[in-house]
Design a protein around this motif. Structure first.
Motif, mmCIF file in Angstrom:
data_model
loop_
_atom_site.group_PDB
_atom_site.id
_atom_site.type_symbol
_atom_site.label_atom_id
_atom_site.label_comp_id
_atom_site.label_asym_id
_atom_site.label_seq_id
_atom_site.Cartn_x
_atom_site.Cartn_y
_atom_site.Cartn_z
ATOM 1 N N ALA A 489 0.825 -1.202 0.000
ATOM 2 C CA ALA A 489 0.000 0.000 0.000
ATOM 3 C C ALA A 489 0.862 1.255 0.000
ATOM 4 C CB ALA A 489 -0.903 -0.007 1.224
ATOM 5 N N VAL A 490 0.227 2.358 -0.397
ATOM 6 C CA VAL A 490 0.879 3.660 -0.301
ATOM 7 C C VAL A 490 0.677 4.174 1.114
ATOM 8 C CG1 VAL A 490 0.915 6.013 -1.150
ATOM 9 C CG2 VAL A 490 0.532 4.143 -2.734
ATOM 10 N N SER A 569 -6.336 5.704 -8.613
ATOM 11 C CA SER A 569 -5.248 5.338 -7.695
ATOM 12 C C SER A 569 -3.896 5.594 -8.337
ATOM 13 C CB SER A 569 -5.377 3.876 -7.274
ATOM 14 O OG SER A 569 -5.262 3.006 -8.379
ATOM 15 N N ALA A 573 -1.142 7.924 -6.536
ATOM 16 C CA ALA A 573 0.168 7.343 -6.256
ATOM 17 C C ALA A 573 1.256 8.003 -7.088
ATOM 18 C CB ALA A 573 0.149 5.838 -6.521
ATOM 19 N N VAL A 585 1.074 0.727 -8.066
ATOM 20 C CA VAL A 585 -0.147 0.747 -7.266
ATOM 21 C C VAL A 585 -1.354 0.381 -8.138
ATOM 22 C CG1 VAL A 585 -1.710 2.237 -5.966
ATOM 23 C CG2 VAL A 585 0.748 2.333 -5.549
ATOM 24 N N ARG A 588 -1.400 -3.274 -8.465
ATOM 25 C CA ARG A 588 -1.878 -3.898 -7.241
ATOM 26 C C ARG A 588 -3.395 -3.802 -7.146
ATOM 27 N NH1 ARG A 588 0.549 -5.065 -2.302
ATOM 28 N NH2 ARG A 588 -0.867 -6.442 -1.173
ATOM 29 N N ILE A 790 -7.414 4.369 -2.378
ATOM 30 C CA ILE A 790 -6.244 3.708 -1.790
ATOM 31 C C ILE A 790 -6.433 3.525 -0.291
ATOM 32 C CG2 ILE A 790 -3.795 4.006 -1.262
ATOM 33 C CD1 ILE A 790 -3.480 5.345 -3.983
ATOM 34 N N TRP A 794 -6.548 -0.364 0.966
ATOM 35 C CA TRP A 794 -5.365 -0.920 1.608
ATOM 36 C C TRP A 794 -5.230 -0.519 3.078
ATOM 37 C CZ3 TRP A 794 -4.429 0.696 -3.626
ATOM 38 C CH2 TRP A 794 -4.192 -0.382 -4.485
#
Length: 799
Positions: A489-490, A569, A573, A585, A588, A790, A794
């Motif tokens: 995750a960010v 996202s 990101a 991201v 993901r 996000i 996450w």
């Protein structure tokens, strides 16, 4: 083991509100709220012009010119939209002891009346008597404000409030009356067609919101009528009684047949929310998760399809209850099966899930797969175990025969996730691998993602968000699959978030000061609301086209809503971690939608390559056309370049500080090594011509729509530039942003656009207002949405 009566999973689901006599909510009402507000919003933008179009005037004349002979009837119907009608119809409902209906009618009608007054005061549009529409005004000149029609809003709100309490034919009648009220207001010269459409949208939204807040009742079958229907169909059932529990799309009964054998009677709900086409369309766009394809079919066909799937599974060796009858008659349709005593797997304790029982369960799944029957709702409560320890598969309401591999793998993923909520994950996975084989379990791994699971499973996962990551890790461990070599995750700290917000503040405030705040405000005031609405529309359509490009790049079918999540996202990101981090991201996010890691990486790289190619294509075409048409001449030195550059540099430095803080936080996190996606994944392969054509086409359309959004934003604030010149400049800058990503960051992106537009001749104040509106729509809002996506996706995801 104690004996329990067989009741389908849907009648025991905690996620299914709607006990008999109890109200329940449904997401379709929120869809209606959104559509009603959208209709009202479009009318608001058009009405704010203060003008009447030729089409609206002609439509007004068409209705207003009707003969005066119909006035008495029209006047009587029109009173259904009068505010006095609200307490009147509510009192009538209360007098018949329908108190919930009375409450909904009263609240909806009052809110519609008050809301109409608020909208009128905001829009300030005149009635037909003050506009050039002609002389035929049946009731004479009516003064006051026109948009929206309060009568129509009240009538639409009352129709919406009453609809769930009525059968299909009366619903059509009340909505016909609501539209008649609107036409009557046009006929008497009180309102224009746009006023009526706005009133319909407002009333629809308000009534739907009331349903969402208070809930709506469910249709309940009469046991006597059900028993009579069974006798008519040649299957007399006595001691018929409701089975109890919460049912989402049916009403279960138990009884005994003429041979004193227990039976289970499932009465299908004719008004099930799965038949709501608006909700189904929204669900398909959001998650592509409409698994009940038969819900729109006639009731007798639904019953026949459920019986066919159950009988097919039973014929191929699956232990399923015998089907005795499947028939429909008018608003009643039912499926009768032999009743089996047993307990649902969701009712067992963890200690009762022995290896032998789990092997028995997965053996039934293997038989389903061999028969190519996709259950489409295979959770723990859809299987039960009898006193002998045998597993039974029930509830084939959404099943599909002759299913594809993806649907069969989805069943395995659903059951893995559901069983892991009631039994040890290690034991569940080992049994599945032992019975189904490693290949079948590996094929189910992409489906072990929150957005890929059913609503029932997602509801259980919300109680323990860590369960699904643990299950995926257990599957990888037992199959010997390596952990995906990708970032998690960010994670951003408070300082990084503060710096990101500060960069936006510096850009917007700094450019406003340089261009002159008063000048910008005057530019906005001079501009038309319809152009701002057009800019918003083009921005949304452009984002949809870019999301469609992501769909074309992915090798697995996913929903448009999930592609939206991937693109937003990526934007967020990209600000936090740079372009490579944004792609990682996005990959993901696609994995969480069920895309395998390698395919997700290829999709992100392909999307980036197509974006570059599309920007170049749009730039070449726009520049060539601009030169041919002579729209690119007259360049001059940009106004106030040094102050603009200083503001841009300040915003850019803050973003670079955000990246440094985010990178420092990521360096301290444990997790797999990060790597850059390989650009070799973007090379076309044999058979990919159609995919690449669609990818390039959608990307090109998205960039062209963004250019249209910029042109509309400039027109809204008085910065009139030729469309070809604006498109060419934006396409060239978009290409520069793609090749040198730092040029698209906050500060640099806005200043680059401002310098180019002022060099083309746009006034500094108008260009600044247009650029800020444009960047807000196509950059800052998607970044904010991406931050929410996000954060939600996450929040509990391990790195």
């Amino acid at each position: 083991m104690s004996a329990h009566v067989l009741v389908p999973r849907e009648t025991r689901s905690v996620a299914a509100p709607g006990r008999p006599g109890h109200p329940h909510r449904h997401g379709g009402d929120l869809v209606r709220v959104g559509l009603g507000l959208a209709l009202l919003g479009v009318g608001f933008l058009l009405a704010r012009r203060g003008e009447i179009s030729l089409l609206e005037r002609d439509l007004f004349r068409l209705v207003n010119d009707l003969p005066t002979l119909v006035l008495p009837v029209v006047w009587a119907v029109m009173q259904l939209g009068n505010v006095v009608a609200v307490p009147t119809v509510a009192a009538l409902a209360a007098a018949t002891r329908r108190l919930r209906l009375a409450r909904d009618l009263l609240v909806s009608g009052v809110l519609a009346y008050l809301g109409a007054d608020l909208v009128k005061s905001a829009v300030q549009r005149e009635r037909p008597a003050g506009l050039p529409v002609g002389d035929v005004l049946v009731e004479g000149p009516i003064t006051g404000l026109g948009f929206i029609s309060g009568h129509t809003a009240v009538a639409a709100a009352l129709a919406t409030a009453a609809a769930p309490y009525l059968s299909r034919r009366p619903r059509r009648v009340v909505w016909a009356l609501a539209w008649t009220v609107g036409l009557a207001r046009i006929y008497v010269g009180a309102h224009l067609p746009l006023d009526v459409l706005g009133g319909i949208g407002a009333g629809w939204a308000i009534g739907s919101l009331v349903h969402w807040v208070f809930g709506v009742p469910r249709w309940q079958p009469d046991p006597g009528r059900v028993a009579g229907l069974l006798h008519r169909f040649g299957l007399p059932v006595t001691h018929l009684a409701p089975a109890g529990g919460d049912a989402r799309s049916s009403h279960p009964f138990t009884g005994v047949d003429e041979d004193s054998r227990p039976v289970f009677v499932k009465v299908l709900d004719p008004d099930r929310y799965e038949r709501d086409w608006l909700y189904r369309a929204a669900r398909w766009l959001a998650v592509r998760d409409v698994k009940d394809a038969d819900a729109l079919a006639p009731l007798d066909q639904q019953a026949a399809n459920e019986a066919l799937a159950a009988m097919t599974a039973r014929e191929r060796g699956v232990r399923a209850p015998a089907v005795l009858l499947a028939r429909g008659a008018g608003r009643l349709a039912l499926v009768v099966q032999r009743r089996v005593d047993g307990r649902g797997l969701d009712e067992l304790s963890a200690a009762e899930f022995t290896p032998a029982l789990l092997d028995e369960v997965w053996h039934q799944v293997a038989l389903l797969r061999h028969a190519r029957v996709a259950h489409h709702d295979l959770v723990a409560a859809s299987l039960l175990v009898d006193a002998a320890g045998s597993a039974w598969v029930v509830d084939f309401g959404n099943a599909q025969t002759g299913a594809e591999d993806e649907a069969l793998s989805g069943d395995v993923a659903e059951l893995l996730a559901s069983l892991a909520a009631v039994a040890p994950a290690e034991r569940v996975v080992s049994s599945a691998v032992r019975v189904l084989g490693a290949e079948a379990v590996a094929a189910a791994l992409p489906g072990l993602a929150p957005l890929s699971l059913s609503a029932a499973n997602r509801g259980v996962l919300r109680a323990d968000p860590e369960r699904l990551p643990r299950l995926r890790a257990e599957v990888r461990r037992q199959l010997g699959l390596p952990h995906p070599d990708r970032p998690g995750a960010v994670r951003t700290g408070p300082w990084a978030r503060a710096a990101a917000v500060a960069s936006a503040g510096v850009v917007f405030s700094g450019l406003t000061v340089v261009a002159g705040g008063a000048g910008i405000l005057e530019s906005v005031e001079r501009g038309g609301w319809r152009w701002l609405g057009g800019a918003l529309l083009f921005a949304v359509l452009g984002r949809a086209a870019l999301a469609a490009a992501t769909l074309a790049a992915v090798e697995r079918r996913i929903a448009l809503g999930r592609a939206f999540g991937a693109t937003t996202s990526t934007d967020c990101a990209g600000v936090l971690r740079g372009r490579p981090g944004g792609r990682r991201v996005a990959a993901r996010f696609l994995e969480r939608a069920g895309v395998l890691p390698a395919a997700a990486e290829r999709a992100t790289v392909r999307t980036a390559a197509a974006s570059t190619a599309a920007a170049g294509l749009v730039a070449v075409v726009a520049v060539v056309l601009g030169l041919v048409e002579g729209r690119l001449g007259g360049w001059r030195t940009p106004a106030s370049p040094l102050p603009l550059l200083l503001v841009g540099a300040a915003g850019l430095l803050l973003v670079l500080a955000v990246r440094a803080l985010t990178r420092r936080g990521a360096d301290g996190q444990a997790g797999p090594a990060q790597h850059q996606p390989s650009w070799s994944a973007a090379r076309p392969r044999s058979g990919d011509a159609v995919r690449w054509g669609a990818l390039l086409g959608w990307s090109t359309l998205g960039i062209a729509l963004e250019a249209a959004a910029l042109a509309a934003a400039l027109h809204a604030v008085g910065g009139h530039l030729p469309l070809l010149a604006t498109t060419a400049v934006y396409a060239l800058i978009r290409l520069a942003w793609t090749v040198v990503p730092v040029l698209a960051l906050p500060g640099a992106g806005e200043v680059l656009l401002l310098l180019a537009l002022t060099a083309l001749g746009a006034p500094l104040a108008g260009a600044c207002a247009g650029v800020l509106v444009f960047r807000l729509l196509v950059f800052w809002v998607p970044v904010a949405v991406g931050a929410l996506v996000i954060g939600r996706s996450w929040h509990h995801e391990p790195v």
